[in-house]
Scaffold this motif. Structure first.
Motif, short mmCIF file in Angstrom:
data_model
loop_
_atom_site.label_atom_id
_atom_site.label_comp_id
_atom_site.label_asym_id
_atom_site.label_seq_id
_atom_site.Cartn_x
_atom_site.Cartn_y
_atom_site.Cartn_z
N GLU A 39 0.85 -1.18 0.00
CA GLU A 39 0.00 0.00 0.00
C GLU A 39 0.88 1.23 0.00
N VAL A 40 0.61 2.14 -0.91
CA VAL A 40 1.36 3.39 -1.02
C VAL A 40 0.41 4.52 -0.61
N PRO A 41 0.75 5.27 0.45
CA PRO A 41 -0.15 6.34 0.89
C PRO A 41 -0.24 7.47 -0.13
N TYR A 42 -1.39 8.10 -0.19
CA TYR A 42 -1.61 9.21 -1.10
C TYR A 42 -0.81 10.41 -0.64
N ARG A 43 -0.05 11.03 -1.55
CA ARG A 43 0.80 12.16 -1.20
C ARG A 43 0.44 13.41 -1.98
N GLY A 44 -0.66 13.40 -2.66
CA GLY A 44 -1.06 14.57 -3.42
C GLY A 44 -0.87 14.36 -4.91
N LEU A 45 -1.06 15.47 -5.63
CA LEU A 45 -0.94 15.41 -7.08
C LEU A 45 0.50 15.18 -7.49
N VAL A 46 0.69 14.54 -8.63
CA VAL A 46 2.03 14.25 -9.13
C VAL A 46 2.72 15.53 -9.61
N GLU A 47 1.96 16.58 -9.87
CA GLU A 47 2.52 17.83 -10.37
C GLU A 47 3.60 18.41 -9.44
N GLY A 48 3.36 18.40 -8.14
CA GLY A 48 4.34 18.91 -7.18
C GLY A 48 5.61 18.10 -7.17
N THR A 49 5.48 16.78 -7.21
CA THR A 49 6.65 15.90 -7.23
C THR A 49 7.46 16.11 -8.50
N MET A 50 6.78 16.20 -9.63
CA MET A 50 7.48 16.40 -10.90
C MET A 50 8.19 17.75 -10.92
N SER A 51 7.59 18.78 -10.36
CA SER A 51 8.22 20.10 -10.31
C SER A 51 9.52 20.05 -9.51
N GLU A 52 9.50 19.32 -8.39
CA GLU A 52 10.71 19.18 -7.58
C GLU A 52 11.80 18.41 -8.33
N LEU A 53 11.42 17.33 -9.00
CA LEU A 53 12.39 16.55 -9.77
C LEU A 53 13.00 17.37 -10.90
N ILE A 54 12.16 18.07 -11.63
CA ILE A 54 12.65 18.89 -12.75
C ILE A 54 13.55 20.00 -12.23
N GLY A 55 13.18 20.60 -11.10
CA GLY A 55 14.01 21.65 -10.51
C GLY A 55 15.38 21.13 -10.11
N GLY A 56 15.43 19.92 -9.56
CA GLY A 56 16.70 19.32 -9.19
C GLY A 56 17.58 19.02 -10.38
N VAL A 57 16.97 18.53 -11.46
CA VAL A 57 17.73 18.25 -12.68
C VAL A 57 18.25 19.55 -13.29
N ARG A 58 17.41 20.58 -13.32
CA ARG A 58 17.85 21.88 -13.85
C ARG A 58 19.01 22.44 -13.04
N SER A 59 18.92 22.30 -11.73
CA SER A 59 19.98 22.78 -10.85
C SER A 59 21.29 22.04 -11.13
N ALA A 60 21.21 20.72 -11.25
CA ALA A 60 22.40 19.92 -11.55
C ALA A 60 22.99 20.31 -12.89
N MET A 61 22.13 20.56 -13.88
CA MET A 61 22.62 20.95 -15.20
C MET A 61 23.34 22.29 -15.13
N THR A 62 22.85 23.20 -14.30
CA THR A 62 23.50 24.50 -14.13
C THR A 62 24.88 24.32 -13.50
N TYR A 63 24.98 23.47 -12.48
CA TYR A 63 26.26 23.24 -11.81
C TYR A 63 27.32 22.70 -12.75
#
Length: 91
Positions: A39-63
């Protein structure tokens, strides 16, 4: 396969070889079921999670100075970490 339960905020997640998948035709009759259902608990919409992942990848690309995603392997050295203690780089 993920399946919502009525009245609950969560999902049952199972691999393709789990017993629950065998019941809905996910596993051929000649194969034994393997894996498990959790069982995986509900954590909200996937949009927030995807925004965090994309932000992390963008940050790494900048570095590393990568303009495109496919440049990342060329501009970095990826190291597989098998534990939390890194003895290679002074951990």
């Amino acid at each position: 396969m993920a399946q919502a339960r009525p009245g609950e905020q969560g999902k049952d997640a199972a691999g393709e070889g789990a017993k629950g998948e065998a019941a809905v035709g996910g596993v051929a009759k000649y194969r034994a079921s393997e894996g498990k259902t959790v069982e995986v608990p509900y954590r909200g919409l996937v949009e927030g999670t995807m925004s965090e992942l994309i932000g992390g990848v963008r940050s790494a690309m900048t570095y590393i100075g990568a303009v495109r995603l496919k440049e990342m392997p060329k501009r970095t050295t990826f190291i597989m970490v098998g534990s939390q203690l890194n003895t290679v780089f002074g951990g």
